[in-house]
Design a protein around this motif. Structure first.
Motif, mmCIF file in Angstrom:
data_model
loop_
_atom_site.group_PDB
_atom_site.id
_atom_site.type_symbol
_atom_site.label_atom_id
_atom_site.label_comp_id
_atom_site.label_asym_id
_atom_site.label_seq_id
_atom_site.Cartn_x
_atom_site.Cartn_y
_atom_site.Cartn_z
ATOM 1 N N PHE A 17 22.917 8.965 -44.060
ATOM 2 C CA PHE A 17 22.821 10.041 -44.950
ATOM 3 C C PHE A 17 24.227 11.085 -44.422
ATOM 4 C CE2 PHE A 17 18.742 8.353 -44.567
ATOM 5 C CZ PHE A 17 18.218 8.332 -45.934
ATOM 6 N N CYS A 18 24.544 11.824 -45.274
ATOM 7 C CA CYS A 18 25.541 12.982 -45.026
ATOM 8 C C CYS A 18 25.068 13.741 -43.817
ATOM 9 C CB CYS A 18 25.928 13.550 -46.357
ATOM 10 S SG CYS A 18 27.181 14.719 -45.840
ATOM 11 N N CYS A 21 24.881 17.479 -45.601
ATOM 12 C CA CYS A 21 24.076 18.121 -46.783
ATOM 13 C C CYS A 21 22.727 17.073 -46.670
ATOM 14 C CB CYS A 21 24.893 18.211 -48.033
ATOM 15 S SG CYS A 21 25.293 16.443 -48.934
ATOM 16 N N THR A 23 22.601 13.794 -48.382
ATOM 17 C CA THR A 23 22.636 13.122 -49.145
ATOM 18 C C THR A 23 22.745 11.639 -48.688
ATOM 19 O OG1 THR A 23 23.520 14.838 -50.574
ATOM 20 C CG2 THR A 23 23.675 12.683 -51.685
ATOM 21 N N SER A 24 22.288 10.626 -49.351
ATOM 22 C CA SER A 24 22.636 9.364 -48.918
ATOM 23 C C SER A 24 24.216 8.906 -49.507
ATOM 24 C CB SER A 24 21.770 8.295 -49.919
ATOM 25 O OG SER A 24 20.779 7.550 -49.378
ATOM 26 N N SER A 26 27.410 6.531 -49.867
ATOM 27 C CA SER A 26 27.810 5.476 -50.719
ATOM 28 C C SER A 26 29.265 5.105 -50.067
ATOM 29 C CB SER A 26 27.881 5.609 -52.147
ATOM 30 O OG SER A 26 28.762 6.712 -52.231
ATOM 31 N N CYS A 38 30.119 10.969 -48.902
ATOM 32 C CA CYS A 38 28.829 11.567 -49.483
ATOM 33 C C CYS A 38 29.330 11.868 -50.990
ATOM 34 C CB CYS A 38 28.646 13.003 -48.947
ATOM 35 S SG CYS A 38 27.228 13.830 -49.707
ATOM 36 N N ALA A 40 27.781 13.942 -53.077
ATOM 37 C CA ALA A 40 27.281 15.175 -53.438
ATOM 38 C C ALA A 40 28.404 16.199 -52.942
ATOM 39 C CB ALA A 40 25.964 15.412 -52.915
ATOM 40 N N CYS A 41 28.965 16.286 -51.678
ATOM 41 C CA CYS A 41 29.762 17.209 -51.089
ATOM 42 C C CYS A 41 31.013 16.582 -50.755
ATOM 43 C CB CYS A 41 29.234 17.827 -50.166
ATOM 44 S SG CYS A 41 29.162 16.805 -48.215
#
Length: 183
Positions: A17-18, A21, A23-24, A26, A38, A40-41
């Protein structure tokens, strides 16, 4: 599923996870290889090796070694060594580790070698081995050392643990005119 969409899931890499933040993560091909990112961010995770330092301390033709109290290498002999803390430089860390493990205060005289340590239970590392000379203190094992002592080139204790210790001592012995096999 493309590499940009593939969830980040490998047991060799510590982040799923990040760290910013949550988020999972990738994977995406960035800077010459697949890296966790991440979605998301945009935070990119770079896995960097730890920095470790050791000291080959010589006095009157003998080298200072410690017998390790803890794994890895528990019970074996090695150079005084340890990891660099976040708030110190490598030279300061080498001086600190030597004092903590042996009671000997040293002056750094130069670099003997730098080793890549790709496989270690504590994680990959870059290991810098300095040369040092004693300038004070009292020889006594401390911190994570069972024993500490000075040994001549033809009387090194056994077992010597860590390839980097064996390589540094092999090099030191060659400088002293000992041309035997490697350890």
């Amino acid at each position: 599923m493309s590499s940009e969409e593939r969830p980040f899931q490998t047991s060799l890499e510590p982040f799923r996870f990040c760290p910013r933040c949550g988020t999972s993560l990738s994977h995406r091909f960035l800077f010459g290889r697949e890296r966790p990112i991440c979605p998301a961010c945009g935070y990119i995770v770079f896995y960097d090796p730890k920095v470790a330092v050791g000291v080959l301390v010589e006095q009157e033709g003998k080298v200072l070694l410690v017998r390790r109290r803890y794994a890895p290498g528990q019970g074996g002999w090695a150079l005084p060594a340890g990891f660099v803390e976040i708030d110190e430089g490598p030279v300061a860390a080498a001086i600190r580790e030597c004092r903590e493990e042996t009671g000997v205060i040293i002056r750094i005289c130069g670099i003997l070698d730098v080793f890549a340590v790709p496989i270690d239970p504590r994680g990959p590392a870059v290991f810098i081995v300095y040369r040092g000379v004693p300038i004070g203190g009292v020889l006594q094992p401390g911190d994570d050392a069972l024993e500490a002592g000075f040994f001549p080139p033809d009387g090194l204790p056994s077992p010597l643990v860590f390839a980097s210790t064996r390589r540094a001592l092999w090099r030191w012995r060659r400088e002293k005119g000992f041309t035997g096999r490697r350890f």
